[in-house]
Design an enzyme around this catalytic site. Structure first.
Site, PDB file in Angstrom:
ATOM      1  N   LYS A   1       0.867  -1.188   0.000  1.00  0.00           N
ATOM      2  CA  LYS A   1       0.000   0.000   0.000  1.00  0.00           C
ATOM      3  C   LYS A   1       0.898   1.230   0.000  1.00  0.00           C
ATOM      4  CE  LYS A   1      -2.000   2.938   2.114  1.00  0.00           C
ATOM      5  NZ  LYS A   1      -1.759   4.368   1.767  1.00  0.00           N
TER       6      LYS A   1
ATOM      7  N   CYS B   1      13.292  10.238   8.416  1.00  0.00           N
ATOM      8  CA  CYS B   1      13.053   9.790   9.787  1.00  0.00           C
ATOM      9  C   CYS B   1      14.311   9.967  10.635  1.00  0.00           C
ATOM     10  CB  CYS B   1      12.583   8.352   9.784  1.00  0.00           C
ATOM     11  SG  CYS B   1      13.580   7.304   8.734  1.00  0.00           S
TER      12      CYS B   1
HETATM   13  P1  NAI Z   1       1.334   8.303   8.115  1.00  0.00           P
HETATM   14  O1  NAI Z   1       1.996   7.461   9.117  1.00  0.00           O
HETATM   15  O2  NAI Z   1      -0.096   8.674   8.304  1.00  0.00           O
HETATM   16  O3  NAI Z   1       1.440   7.578   6.655  1.00  0.00           O
HETATM   17  C1  NAI Z   1       2.339   6.552   6.320  1.00  0.00           C
HETATM   18  C2  NAI Z   1       1.584   5.444   5.588  1.00  0.00           C
HETATM   19  O4  NAI Z   1       0.603   4.901   6.466  1.00  0.00           O
HETATM   20  C3  NAI Z   1       0.809   5.897   4.359  1.00  0.00           C
HETATM   21  O5  NAI Z   1       0.835   4.881   3.379  1.00  0.00           O
HETATM   22  C4  NAI Z   1      -0.603   6.055   4.892  1.00  0.00           C
HETATM   23  O6  NAI Z   1      -1.588   5.929   3.904  1.00  0.00           O
HETATM   24  C5  NAI Z   1      -0.666   4.904   5.866  1.00  0.00           C
HETATM   25  N1  NAI Z   1      -1.676   5.059   6.922  1.00  0.00           N
HETATM   26  C6  NAI Z   1      -2.192   6.196   7.449  1.00  0.00           C
HETATM   27  N2  NAI Z   1      -3.095   5.914   8.405  1.00  0.00           N
HETATM   28  C7  NAI Z   1      -3.161   4.562   8.493  1.00  0.00           C
HETATM   29  C8  NAI Z   1      -3.895   3.662   9.303  1.00  0.00           C
HETATM   30  N3  NAI Z   1      -4.765   4.100  10.210  1.00  0.00           N
HETATM   31  N4  NAI Z   1      -3.685   2.335   9.141  1.00  0.00           N
HETATM   32  C9  NAI Z   1      -2.794   1.879   8.234  1.00  0.00           C
HETATM   33  N5  NAI Z   1      -2.075   2.690   7.429  1.00  0.00           N
HETATM   34  C10 NAI Z   1      -2.253   4.010   7.553  1.00  0.00           C
HETATM   35  O7  NAI Z   1       2.214   9.589   7.917  1.00  0.00           O
HETATM   36  P2  NAI Z   1       1.750  11.006   7.295  1.00  0.00           P
HETATM   37  O8  NAI Z   1       0.392  11.367   7.822  1.00  0.00           O
HETATM   38  O9  NAI Z   1       1.914  10.927   5.845  1.00  0.00           O
HETATM   39  O10 NAI Z   1       2.843  11.966   7.906  1.00  0.00           O
HETATM   40  C11 NAI Z   1       2.687  12.433   9.245  1.00  0.00           C
HETATM   41  C12 NAI Z   1       4.007  12.460   9.952  1.00  0.00           C
HETATM   42  O11 NAI Z   1       4.521  11.156  10.063  1.00  0.00           O
HETATM   43  C13 NAI Z   1       5.101  13.235   9.266  1.00  0.00           C
HETATM   44  O12 NAI Z   1       5.002  14.597   9.492  1.00  0.00           O
HETATM   45  C14 NAI Z   1       6.315  12.622   9.895  1.00  0.00           C
HETATM   46  O13 NAI Z   1       6.523  13.208  11.158  1.00  0.00           O
HETATM   47  C15 NAI Z   1       5.937  11.176  10.067  1.00  0.00           C
HETATM   48  N6  NAI Z   1       6.447  10.332   8.979  1.00  0.00           N
HETATM   49  C16 NAI Z   1       7.525   9.527   9.229  1.00  0.00           C
HETATM   50  C17 NAI Z   1       8.070   8.771   8.217  1.00  0.00           C
HETATM   51  C18 NAI Z   1       9.261   7.896   8.434  1.00  0.00           C
HETATM   52  O14 NAI Z   1      10.016   7.668   7.506  1.00  0.00           O
HETATM   53  N7  NAI Z   1       9.450   7.332   9.609  1.00  0.00           N
HETATM   54  C19 NAI Z   1       7.549   8.824   6.841  1.00  0.00           C
HETATM   55  C20 NAI Z   1       6.379   9.648   6.705  1.00  0.00           C
HETATM   56  C21 NAI Z   1       5.870  10.380   7.744  1.00  0.00           C
END
Ligand code: NAI
Ligand code: MG
Length: 505
Positions: free
Chosen positions: A199, A309
């Site tokens: 996904k 990250c």
């Molecule tokens: P997110 O964690 O919501 O999204 C990441 C993935 O999870 C996407 O594919 C999204 O569609 C999916 N997702 C979202 N809600 C879900 C749920 N309830 N169940 C299963 N999958 C779900 O991250 P978002 O909203 O894009 O970014 C928010 C913050 O997260 C950023 O500002 C950053 O701080 C952090 N982040 C950290 C990352 C890393 O590499 N560790 C990458 C992206 C975001």
């Protein structure tokens, strides 16, 4: 795709791909979502729509999981000899390289990152992990174990372990390195013999869809081994994490959603690996090569617009060099050319979305209100429709400030001096966070470097460097930065189960 919408010269591969309908990939076929719903994908440099993708939900996830289940249970992937499996994964690496230019352009259009960086880092790292994991397909081994069972005296046994694929894996990936996160997930799962439902992030589904199209056209993978369902997090990600026929879920993204994934996984106690947020310290000692440390600390936070990250978002510099360091990083920040990623002279593109723009600009404002002093940047601008935030250096920050505590995920560094060179004290400051993903230490004193590295509670410590990644190096977090490791042979544990077999001789 209309060239005036894109504003840039793109390769034929990209314009052909953008002009096509974007469907889901289930059981070796391209299909619309059952609901017929779609979502829009924008160019973050302009805010203009560049693609429409199928919005999968629980019904589509269910079909994709059933296809992956059937492909796994039928043995059509696991029964392929491991040397052949390895060759297939290697060839996927070659295909990534063959399509490097268009994948880099798609990545830049979709995510906003400079096309030059996508071409120099994201794409070659993606093919490299395919080749690294291709080699592991033939080397996933068990052990023979001598046993002495106290309650069966005199009996002889032959005991050994088998490392078997965990089964059907759900993989949920983020938008900061869309192609690379797909490669990090796909390569070890395929090497281990798993089947996959991927996904992609709704902000950046394009390179995953294009790579899937390339793989499909190559005919390398049997039907159902790889399934890709685009869609929103709650609609498509959540049902994948909760699905009872999924054996394991691998997630990269926010700590908040990582916690939801663990709850969703509880239904069938599927295995979970999580690569989550960070608030990584960069620690510069007075004896360091200060120029190298300045360049390194700047790149630690500004690479990928801070949307990493492991971004070095908390900067600790010794008071003797603090001013020189903050001035040096500020000078670099002011010299960075911000613009559309597709412009080859751009060094920093827009943030990925309006949501990220609002979040990061909000942190800049909260930092000002809490008494932080902006010594460079602090500007953000979305008047053109793009989500541009300029590289920003905050001085006079402290551990109580919101922007020091929370993950900003933007090009904003919080600098604070330290005076005492007591390593316990420095480590306790560096560890004063719920996260534990990475850290970098800058010093010429090897004793200090190694002693401090051992005290830091994070999955990665870099010494006199930052953001050094290799397919062979395990990467992941302590504390709320996650569970398990990506990459290296360590990641194969995420994708395998261990079976102990005992024969009574
Ligand atoms: P997110 O964690 O919501 O999204 C990441 C993935 O999870 C996407 O594919 C999204 O569609 C999916 N997702 C979202 N809600 C879900 C749920 N309830 N169940 C299963 N999958 C779900 O991250 P978002 O909203 O894009 O970014 C928010 C913050 O997260 C950023 O500002 C950053 O701080 C952090 N982040 C950290 C990352 C890393 O590499 N560790 C990458 C992206 C975001
Ligand atoms: Mg989210």
């Amino acid at each position: 795709m209309d060239a005036t919408i894109l504003n840039y010269n793109v390769s034929d591969g990209v314009s052909n791909f953008l002009s096509k309908n974007k469907q889901l990939y289930i059981d070796g076929k391209w299909v619309d979502s059952k609901s017929g719903k779609t979502f829009e994908v924008e160019d973050p440099a302009t805010g203009k729509q560049i693609a429409t993708c199928a919005a999968g939900d629980s019904n589509d996830i269910d079909l994709a999981v059933k296809a992956a289940r059937k492909a796994f249970d039928s043995g059509k992937w696991t029964s392929i000899p491991t040397n052949e499996r390895g060759k297939i994964i290697w060839k996927i690496g070659d295909l990534i390289d063959k399509h490097a230019e268009e994948l880099a352009q798609l990545e830049s259009l979709d995510n906003g990152k400079p096309v030059t960086i996508a071409g120099a880092a994201d794409v070659p790292l993606s093919s490299d992990i395919m080749r690294y994991m291709a080699g592991w397909a033939t080397k996933i081994e068990g052990e023979t174990i001598p046993i002495s069972v106290p309650y069966t005296p005199g009996a002889q046994y032959h005991s050994y372990t088998l490392r078997e694929p965990v089964g059907v894996v759900g993989q949920i990936i983020p938008w900061n390195f869309p192609l690379l996160m797909m490669a990090w997930k796909l390569a070890p799962a395929l090497a281990a013999g798993c089947t996959i439902v991927l996904k992609p992030a709704e902000q950046t589904p394009l390179s995953a869809l294009r790579l899937t199209e390339i793989i499909n056209d190559s005919g390398l993978l049997p039907e159902g081994v790889l399934n890709v369902v685009t869609g929103l997090g709650e609609a498509a990600g959540a049902p994948l994490a909760a699905h009872p026929e999924v054996d394991k879920v691998a997630f990269t993204g926010s700590t908040e959603v990582g916690k939801l994934i663990t709850q969703a996984s509880a239904g069938n106690l599927k295995k979970v690996s999580l690569e989550l947020g960070g608030k990584s310290p960069t620690i510069i000692f007075p004896d360091a090569d200060v120029d190298a440390a300045i360049a390194g600390a700047a790149s630690a936070i500004f690479f990928n617009h801070g949307q990493c990250c492991c971004a070095g978002s908390r900067l600790f510099a010794h008071e003797k060099i603090f001013e020189k360091v903050t001035e040096g990083i500020s000078k670099i920040a002011e010299g960075i050319k911000v613009g559309p990623g597709m412009d080859t002279s751009t060094e920093m593109g827009p943030l990925v979305s309006d949501e990220q723009f609002q979040k990061v600009s909000g942190y800049i404002e909260s930092g000002k209100q809490e008494g932080g002093e902006i010594v460079a940047g602090g500007k953000y601008d979305n008047a053109s429709g793009g989500h541009f935030v300029h590289p920003t250096v905050f001085s006079k920050t402290n551990a109580d400030m919101t922007l020091v505590k929370e993950e900003i995920f933007g090009p904003v560094v919080c600098a604070q001096p330290f005076s005492d060179e007591n390593l316990e004290k420095i480590a306790s400051e560096a560890n004063n966070t719920n996260f534990g993903l990475a850290a970098s230490i800058w010093t010429k004193n090897i004793s200090v470097a190694h002693k401090l590295a051992a005290k830091i509670r994070s999955g990665t410590v870099w010494i006199n460097c930052h953001n050094i990644f290799d397919a062979s190096l395990p990467f992941g977090g302590y504390k709320e930065s996650g569970w398990g490791r990506e990459m290296g042979h360590e990641v194969l544990k995420n994708y395998t189960e261990l079976k102990a077999i005992t024969v009574n001789l």
